[in-house]
Structures are given as C-alpha cells and as structure tokens.
Design a protein around this motif. Sequence first.
Motif, mmCIF file in Angstrom:
data_model
loop_
_atom_site.group_PDB
_atom_site.id
_atom_site.type_symbol
_atom_site.label_atom_id
_atom_site.label_comp_id
_atom_site.label_asym_id
_atom_site.label_seq_id
_atom_site.Cartn_x
_atom_site.Cartn_y
_atom_site.Cartn_z
ATOM 1 N N MET A 58 -5.335 7.064 -3.312
ATOM 2 C CA MET A 58 -6.137 6.070 -4.022
ATOM 3 C C MET A 58 -5.648 5.824 -5.442
ATOM 4 N N ALA A 99 -3.996 2.938 1.651
ATOM 5 C CA ALA A 99 -4.562 3.151 0.315
ATOM 6 C C ALA A 99 -5.489 4.364 0.274
ATOM 7 N N HIS A 100 -6.150 4.658 1.381
ATOM 8 C CA HIS A 100 -7.087 5.789 1.405
ATOM 9 C C HIS A 100 -6.374 7.126 1.300
ATOM 10 N N ARG A 101 -5.072 7.153 1.538
ATOM 11 C CA ARG A 101 -4.307 8.410 1.456
ATOM 12 C C ARG A 101 -3.889 8.731 0.024
ATOM 13 N N GLU A 148 0.844 -1.197 0.000
ATOM 14 C CA GLU A 148 0.000 0.000 0.000
ATOM 15 C C GLU A 148 0.875 1.242 0.000
#
Length: 65
Positions: free
Chosen positions: A23, A19-21, A14
């Motif tokens: 995308m 991953a949310h940081r 990641e």
Amino acid sequence: ELLELGVIDGIMPEPLGGAHRDMTKAAKEMKKVILEDLEKLSKLPPDELVAKRYDKFRKMGLYRE
C-alpha cells in the motif's frame, strides 16, 4: 474499456501482486500521478480547463458501431 469510453484518463501501474500487497508503494505512485496531473492542469487558463472538462463529460460513454 473505461479508458476507451473516456471515463478515466489513464491507468496507474500497481506494485507487483496488486496495490493491497504494498500500500505504501501504491500510495506513493498515486501521489506522483496526481501531482503530475495537477501541475499540467494548473497551467491551463480557467476557461480552457472548464471547456476541456465539459467536452470530456459530453463524450463520456460515446461509442461507435
């Protein structure tokens, strides 16, 4: 544990922080991994692919004491 149990085939890296940081970077890495796996799998004869898939699901969750 999921890898050891055979539920997953691998672990994708990641981006730093998750991953949310980032995308976009996560999606690009996912695309790369999927395409690499499809390349390998597409070279297998269909009967071998089915046999490997069957074996994978039969072993999934198998554990030793």
